[in-house]
Motif scaffolding. Structure first.
Motif, short mmCIF file in Angstrom:
data_model
loop_
_atom_site.label_atom_id
_atom_site.label_comp_id
_atom_site.label_asym_id
_atom_site.label_seq_id
_atom_site.Cartn_x
_atom_site.Cartn_y
_atom_site.Cartn_z
N SER A 30 0.83 -1.20 0.00
CA SER A 30 0.00 0.00 0.00
C SER A 30 0.87 1.25 0.00
CB SER A 30 -0.91 0.01 1.22
OG SER A 30 -1.67 1.20 1.31
N ILE A 31 0.35 2.33 -0.60
CA ILE A 31 1.03 3.62 -0.58
C ILE A 31 0.07 4.65 -0.03
CG2 ILE A 31 2.27 5.38 -1.88
CD1 ILE A 31 2.84 3.33 -4.02
N ASN A 32 0.55 5.46 0.90
CA ASN A 32 -0.24 6.52 1.48
C ASN A 32 0.07 7.81 0.72
OD1 ASN A 32 -1.86 8.07 3.11
ND2 ASN A 32 -0.63 7.79 4.95
N THR A 33 0.78 8.70 1.31
CA THR A 33 1.10 9.99 0.71
C THR A 33 2.30 9.88 -0.21
OG1 THR A 33 0.22 11.12 2.64
CG2 THR A 33 1.66 12.38 1.20
N ILE A 51 0.65 14.75 -2.43
CA ILE A 51 -0.69 14.30 -2.77
C ILE A 51 -1.03 13.11 -1.87
CG2 ILE A 51 0.21 12.86 -4.67
CD1 ILE A 51 -2.46 13.51 -6.15
N THR A 52 -2.21 13.17 -1.27
CA THR A 52 -2.63 12.12 -0.36
C THR A 52 -3.21 10.94 -1.13
OG1 THR A 52 -4.89 12.90 -0.10
CG2 THR A 52 -3.21 13.88 1.35
N GLY A 53 -3.50 9.87 -0.40
CA GLY A 53 -4.12 8.72 -1.03
C GLY A 53 -5.49 9.05 -1.61
N GLY A 54 -6.15 10.04 -1.03
CA GLY A 54 -7.45 10.47 -1.52
C GLY A 54 -7.40 11.50 -2.61
N GLY A 55 -6.20 11.92 -2.97
CA GLY A 55 -6.04 12.86 -4.07
C GLY A 55 -5.93 14.33 -3.68
N CYS A 95 11.64 12.34 -4.95
CA CYS A 95 10.29 11.90 -4.62
C CYS A 95 10.33 11.11 -3.31
CB CYS A 95 9.69 11.04 -5.73
SG CYS A 95 10.49 9.45 -6.02
N LYS A 96 9.22 11.14 -2.63
CA LYS A 96 9.09 10.39 -1.38
C LYS A 96 7.72 9.76 -1.33
CE LYS A 96 8.04 12.10 2.70
NZ LYS A 96 8.07 12.82 4.01
N MET A 97 7.66 8.52 -0.91
CA MET A 97 6.39 7.82 -0.73
C MET A 97 6.31 7.24 0.67
SD MET A 97 5.73 5.83 -4.32
CE MET A 97 5.94 6.64 -5.91
N ASN A 98 5.18 7.41 1.30
CA ASN A 98 4.92 6.77 2.57
C ASN A 98 4.21 5.46 2.27
OD1 ASN A 98 2.70 6.85 5.21
ND2 ASN A 98 4.87 7.00 5.59
N LEU A 99 4.92 4.37 2.38
CA LEU A 99 4.39 3.11 1.87
C LEU A 99 4.54 1.97 2.87
CD1 LEU A 99 7.01 1.21 0.91
CD2 LEU A 99 7.09 2.91 -0.91
N MET A 100 3.79 0.93 2.60
CA MET A 100 3.83 -0.29 3.39
C MET A 100 4.26 -1.42 2.46
SD MET A 100 0.68 -2.14 5.40
CE MET A 100 0.35 -0.74 6.45
N ALA A 101 5.35 -2.07 2.80
CA ALA A 101 5.88 -3.11 1.92
C ALA A 101 5.02 -4.37 1.92
CB ALA A 101 7.31 -3.45 2.30
N TYR A 107 3.86 1.51 7.85
CA TYR A 107 4.21 2.48 6.82
C TYR A 107 5.56 3.11 7.16
CZ TYR A 107 -0.39 2.49 4.58
OH TYR A 107 -1.53 2.14 3.88
N TYR A 108 6.33 3.40 6.13
CA TYR A 108 7.59 4.10 6.32
C TYR A 108 7.83 4.98 5.09
CZ TYR A 108 9.94 0.97 2.99
OH TYR A 108 10.31 0.29 1.86
#
Length: 121
Positions: A30-33, A51-55, A95-101, A107-108
């Motif tokens: 999953s990817i958040n922001t 940009i957030t997960g909701g756009g 670029c940076k992504m707050n994601l869950m592997a 999330y990190y």
């Protein structure tokens, strides 16, 4: 291992445009922001756009009306369309992504390697 791969930087004249891309390499859950940052020589890294997960989007005042951030969730990618570029936009862009592997992880923040944008005549 998850990595972010950036592309699209380069040399452009003032008033020109560039489009940066950043995509995930590797499997994730999953990817958040998602966001873009930049760092100019001798300056601290600063947020350009996110940009957030909701756009929902947020921009630095210096780029409002000129830059547009977007995401493609199917491709796990984020983009930055930069128009009306100015010499002061010159920097390394990250670029940076707050994601869950995976679903068992938290999330990190994962960073790209950076791409140089130079605005000069």
């Amino acid at each position: 291992q998850v990595q972010l791969v950036e592309s699209g930087g380069g040399l452009v004249q003032p008033g020109g445009s560039l489009r940066l891309s950043c995509a995930v390499s590797g499997s994730i859950f999953s990817i958040n922001t998602m966001g873009w940052y930049r760092q100019a020589p001798g300056k601290e890294r600063e947020l350009v756009a996110m940009i957030t997960g909701g756009g929902r989007t947020n921009y630095a005042d210096s780029v409002k009306g000129r830059f547009t951030i977007s995401r493609d969730n199917a491709k796990n990618a984020v983009y930055l369309q930069m128009n009306s570029l100015k010499p002061e936009d010159t920097a390394v862009y990250y670029c940076k992504m707050n994601l869950m592997a995976s679903r068992i992880n938290n999330y990190y923040d994962c960073w790209g390697q950076g791409t140089q944008v130079t605005v000069s005549s």
